[in-house]
Design an enzyme around this catalytic site. Structure first.
Site, PDB file in Angstrom:
ATOM      1  N   ASP A  56      -8.827 -19.445 -18.760  1.00 57.24           N
ATOM      2  CA  ASP A  56      -7.384 -19.570 -18.534  1.00 57.24           C
ATOM      3  C   ASP A  56      -6.783 -20.361 -19.675  1.00 57.24           C
ATOM      4  O   ASP A  56      -7.471 -21.103 -20.369  1.00 57.24           O
ATOM      5  CB  ASP A  56      -7.103 -20.273 -17.189  1.00 57.24           C
ATOM      6  CG  ASP A  56      -5.766 -19.865 -16.596  1.00 57.24           C
ATOM      7  OD1 ASP A  56      -4.722 -20.189 -17.215  1.00 57.24           O
ATOM      8  OD2 ASP A  56      -5.741 -19.217 -15.546  1.00 57.24           O
ATOM      9  N   ASP A  94      -6.993 -18.314 -24.672  1.00 51.93           N
ATOM     10  CA  ASP A  94      -5.733 -17.558 -24.669  1.00 51.93           C
ATOM     11  C   ASP A  94      -6.112 -16.085 -24.757  1.00 51.93           C
ATOM     12  O   ASP A  94      -6.530 -15.592 -25.815  1.00 51.93           O
ATOM     13  CB  ASP A  94      -4.849 -17.975 -25.839  1.00 51.93           C
ATOM     14  CG  ASP A  94      -3.543 -17.184 -25.862  1.00 51.93           C
ATOM     15  OD1 ASP A  94      -3.392 -16.225 -25.060  1.00 51.93           O
ATOM     16  OD2 ASP A  94      -2.668 -17.515 -26.682  1.00 51.93           O
ATOM     17  N   TYR A  99       6.061  -4.973 -17.253  1.00 55.77           N
ATOM     18  CA  TYR A  99       4.871  -5.367 -16.478  1.00 55.77           C
ATOM     19  C   TYR A  99       4.310  -4.145 -15.752  1.00 55.77           C
ATOM     20  O   TYR A  99       3.100  -3.902 -15.754  1.00 55.77           O
ATOM     21  CB  TYR A  99       5.307  -6.461 -15.513  1.00 55.77           C
ATOM     22  CG  TYR A  99       4.339  -6.871 -14.436  1.00 55.77           C
ATOM     23  CD1 TYR A  99       3.281  -7.749 -14.704  1.00 55.77           C
ATOM     24  CD2 TYR A  99       4.508  -6.440 -13.117  1.00 55.77           C
ATOM     25  CE1 TYR A  99       2.419  -8.158 -13.692  1.00 55.77           C
ATOM     26  CE2 TYR A  99       3.662  -6.850 -12.101  1.00 55.77           C
ATOM     27  CZ  TYR A  99       2.617  -7.712 -12.388  1.00 55.77           C
ATOM     28  OH  TYR A  99       1.776  -8.122 -11.385  1.00 55.77           O
ATOM     29  N   LYS A 128       0.636  -2.382 -15.748  1.00 54.28           N
ATOM     30  CA  LYS A 128      -0.148  -2.292 -14.506  1.00 54.28           C
ATOM     31  C   LYS A 128      -0.535  -0.846 -14.198  1.00 54.28           C
ATOM     32  O   LYS A 128      -1.613  -0.586 -13.677  1.00 54.28           O
ATOM     33  CB  LYS A 128       0.634  -2.930 -13.354  1.00 54.28           C
ATOM     34  CG  LYS A 128       0.692  -4.446 -13.431  1.00 54.28           C
ATOM     35  CD  LYS A 128      -0.695  -5.046 -13.264  1.00 54.28           C
ATOM     36  CE  LYS A 128      -0.730  -6.551 -13.337  1.00 54.28           C
ATOM     37  NZ  LYS A 128      -2.091  -7.097 -13.248  1.00 54.28           N
ATOM     38  N   THR A 162       1.747 -16.884  -3.888  1.00 56.70           N
ATOM     39  CA  THR A 162       1.047 -17.870  -4.717  1.00 56.70           C
ATOM     40  C   THR A 162       2.025 -19.005  -5.038  1.00 56.70           C
ATOM     41  O   THR A 162       3.239 -18.848  -4.867  1.00 56.70           O
ATOM     42  CB  THR A 162       0.614 -17.210  -6.036  1.00 56.70           C
ATOM     43  OG1 THR A 162       1.802 -16.745  -6.671  1.00 56.70           O
ATOM     44  CG2 THR A 162      -0.338 -16.058  -5.814  1.00 56.70           C
ATOM     45  N   ASN A 212      -8.164 -10.603 -14.164  1.00 55.81           N
ATOM     46  CA  ASN A 212      -7.086 -10.985 -13.242  1.00 55.81           C
ATOM     47  C   ASN A 212      -5.825 -11.506 -13.928  1.00 55.81           C
ATOM     48  O   ASN A 212      -4.725 -11.367 -13.395  1.00 55.81           O
ATOM     49  CB  ASN A 212      -7.647 -12.077 -12.298  1.00 55.81           C
ATOM     50  CG  ASN A 212      -6.574 -12.820 -11.550  1.00 55.81           C
ATOM     51  OD1 ASN A 212      -5.999 -12.308 -10.597  1.00 55.81           O
ATOM     52  ND2 ASN A 212      -6.280 -14.049 -11.985  1.00 55.81           N
TER      53      ASN A 212
HETATM   54  N1  LIG Z   1       1.135 -12.591  -6.631  1.00 57.97           N
HETATM   55  C1  LIG Z   1       1.462 -11.340  -6.353  1.00 57.97           C
HETATM   56  O1  LIG Z   1       2.278 -11.084  -5.459  1.00 57.97           O
HETATM   57  C2  LIG Z   1       0.840 -10.187  -7.086  1.00 57.97           C
HETATM   58  C3  LIG Z   1       1.215  -8.894  -6.718  1.00 57.97           C
HETATM   59  C4  LIG Z   1       0.650  -7.812  -7.387  1.00 57.97           C
HETATM   60  C5  LIG Z   1      -0.293  -8.021  -8.386  1.00 57.97           C
HETATM   61  N2  LIG Z   1      -0.646  -9.286  -8.719  1.00 57.97           N
HETATM   62  C6  LIG Z   1      -1.643  -9.430  -9.790  1.00 57.97           C
HETATM   63  O2  LIG Z   1      -2.676 -10.312  -9.375  1.00 57.97           O
HETATM   64  C7  LIG Z   1      -3.143 -11.086 -10.485  1.00 57.97           C
HETATM   65  C8  LIG Z   1      -2.988 -12.549 -10.193  1.00 57.97           C
HETATM   66  O3  LIG Z   1      -1.633 -12.805  -9.879  1.00 57.97           O
HETATM   67  P1  LIG Z   1      -1.090 -14.265  -9.561  1.00 57.97           P
HETATM   68  O4  LIG Z   1       0.151 -14.064  -8.778  1.00 57.97           O
HETATM   69  O5  LIG Z   1      -2.166 -15.131  -9.072  1.00 57.97           O
HETATM   70  O6  LIG Z   1      -0.653 -14.730 -11.050  1.00 57.97           O
HETATM   71  P2  LIG Z   1      -0.314 -16.201 -11.580  1.00 57.97           P
HETATM   72  O7  LIG Z   1       0.771 -16.014 -12.597  1.00 57.97           O
HETATM   73  O8  LIG Z   1      -0.071 -17.132 -10.453  1.00 57.97           O
HETATM   74  O9  LIG Z   1      -1.668 -16.613 -12.298  1.00 57.97           O
HETATM   75  C9  LIG Z   1      -2.060 -15.952 -13.469  1.00 57.97           C
HETATM   76  C10 LIG Z   1      -3.053 -16.835 -14.198  1.00 57.97           C
HETATM   77  O10 LIG Z   1      -3.247 -16.225 -15.480  1.00 57.97           O
HETATM   78  C11 LIG Z   1      -3.170 -17.242 -16.446  1.00 57.97           C
HETATM   79  N3  LIG Z   1      -2.721 -16.705 -17.736  1.00 57.97           N
HETATM   80  C12 LIG Z   1      -1.492 -16.198 -18.048  1.00 57.97           C
HETATM   81  N4  LIG Z   1      -1.434 -15.882 -19.349  1.00 57.97           N
HETATM   82  C13 LIG Z   1      -2.648 -16.189 -19.870  1.00 57.97           C
HETATM   83  C14 LIG Z   1      -3.197 -16.101 -21.183  1.00 57.97           C
HETATM   84  N5  LIG Z   1      -2.486 -15.661 -22.223  1.00 57.97           N
HETATM   85  N6  LIG Z   1      -4.453 -16.507 -21.366  1.00 57.97           N
HETATM   86  C15 LIG Z   1      -5.198 -16.985 -20.334  1.00 57.97           C
HETATM   87  N7  LIG Z   1      -4.718 -17.089 -19.085  1.00 57.97           N
HETATM   88  C16 LIG Z   1      -3.466 -16.709 -18.850  1.00 57.97           C
HETATM   89  C17 LIG Z   1      -2.152 -18.226 -15.913  1.00 57.97           C
HETATM   90  O11 LIG Z   1      -2.253 -19.492 -16.532  1.00 57.97           O
HETATM   91  C18 LIG Z   1      -2.510 -18.240 -14.441  1.00 57.97           C
HETATM   92  O12 LIG Z   1      -3.493 -19.205 -14.140  1.00 57.97           O
HETATM   93  C19 LIG Z   1      -2.304 -10.610 -11.688  1.00 57.97           C
HETATM   94  O13 LIG Z   1      -2.992  -9.606 -12.373  1.00 57.97           O
HETATM   95  C20 LIG Z   1      -1.056 -10.054 -11.038  1.00 57.97           C
HETATM   96  O14 LIG Z   1      -0.432  -9.100 -11.858  1.00 57.97           O
HETATM   97  C21 LIG Z   1      -0.103 -10.368  -8.111  1.00 57.97           C
END
Ligand SMILES: NC(=O)c1ccc[n+]([C@@H]2O[C@H](COP(=O)([O-])OP(=O)(O)OC[C@H]3O[C@@H](n4cnc5c(N)ncnc54)[C@H](O)[C@@H]3O)[C@@H](O)[C@H]2O)c1
Length: 265
Positions: free
Chosen positions: A50, A76, A168, A172, A203, A103
């Site tokens: 992360d 990153d 986005y 996806k 979240t 993820n």
């Molecule tokens: N939360 C939702 O409702 C939802 C719905 C559909 C899909 N998703 C998918 O589920 C997954 C997780 O979602 P979430 O809501 O927990 O996301 P989030 O934004 O809460 O967490 C994403 C994590 O990725 C890390 N991250 C972002 N950019 C980064 C980079 N350049 N390098 C390294 N790390 C990086 C962030 O620091 C964070 O810890 C994602 O793929 C998201 O698209 C989430």
């Protein structure tokens, strides 16, 4: 599969996940943190990548008494050199990665006119490109071993045509196609590739951005089940798909969304 009798883990226990080498991207917060916790609770050897150092170190500290303390590596994921270096560290003196969970993402809202060519590249880098190159980093050792699991996180958003997320959603949608392509190419090596499609998951970040009680009521209206889907529910799906219980599952999309056919939020 068995259920945990004497631990505080809310997750079913899959004995075959114990000691497995698991890499989780974006594991420092949100759904990724639930993946880290749930796989650590199985006794798996978890490394999570992360960019968020404070959150990553705090989670590693919280889980330090797990059978295998999860390891946090700052990376990153938009930088392919960083990815190469992280997997060098992961594979140094270790066997193949058994399970990769792609993820990390960033669902920035925007209008069509907001997007510049540079922002297009940034969005694809954070939402699509790294899934390919993290997979490329783990596949040769999986092929040599004759097994492996890759789970990619898609999104319900483009299935519902949600507003202000076109970039986005483009990424996806690509993840679903990429998962099917890799599942086809890697099936003969017994490497399974599936896509998990979360619905609206509450979240910490979503709560800060927009997940108000009013929005939640709208979401419930669009879901068949009138209940909140939590990060742990998504983790339960990932545990199943990563385990031998899903040995015949590949090249498909698995929704965890309470039946979310809603008309947009
Ligand atoms: N939360 C939702 O409702 C939802 C719905 C559909 C899909 N998703 C998918 O589920 C997954 C997780 O979602 P979430 O809501 O927990 O996301 P989030 O934004 O809460 O967490 C994403 C994590 O990725 C890390 N991250 C972002 N950019 C980064 C980079 N350049 N390098 C390294 N790390 C990086 C962030 O620091 C964070 O810890 C994602 O793929 C998201 O698209 C989430």
């Amino acid at each position: 599969m068995s259920t945990s009798q004497n631990t505080t883990s809310p997750f079913a226990i899959y004995p075959d996940l114990a000691d497995k080498r698991v890499v989780i991207t974006g594991g420092a917060s949100g759904i990724g943190a639930a993946f880290v916790e749930s796989f650590a609770a199985q006794g798996a050897r978890v490394t999570f990548l992360d960019i968020a150092e404070v959150d990553g170190m705090a989670l590693a500290q919280k889980l330090k008494s797990a059978k295998h303390a999860p390891r946090f590596l700052r990376c990153d994921l938009t930088d392919t050199c960083d990815i190469t270096n992280a997997f060098k560290v992961i594979h140094e003196g270790a066997g193949a990665t058994d399970i990769l969970i792609n993820n990390a993402a960033n669902d920035v809202r925007h209008t069509l006119s907001d997007i510049t060519p540079a922002m297009w590249d940034t969005s694809i880098a954070v939402n699509l490109k790294h899934l390919y190159f993290c997979s490329q980093a783990v596949v040769p050792a999986m092929q040599a071993k004759g097994s492996g699991v890759i789970l990619n996180l898609g999104s319900i958003s483009w299935h519902l045509a949600l507003p202000n997320l076109a970039m986005y959603m483009t990424a996806k949608a690509g993840i679903e196609a990429m998962s099917r392509g890799m599942a086809r190419d890697l099936g003969s090596d017994n490497i399974r590739v599936n896509c998990i499609i979360p619905g609206a998951i509450k979240t910490p970040k979503q709560t800060l951005m927009w997940h108000t009680p009013e929005q939640e009521a709208k979401i419930f209206n669009g879901q068949c089940l009138k209940m909140r889907v939590e990060p742990e529910d998504v983790a339960a799906m990932a545990l199943f798909l990563a385990s031998n219980s899903a040995a015949k599952c590949t090249g498909r999309e698995y929704y965890i969304d309470a039946g979310y056919y809603g008309d947009g939020v």
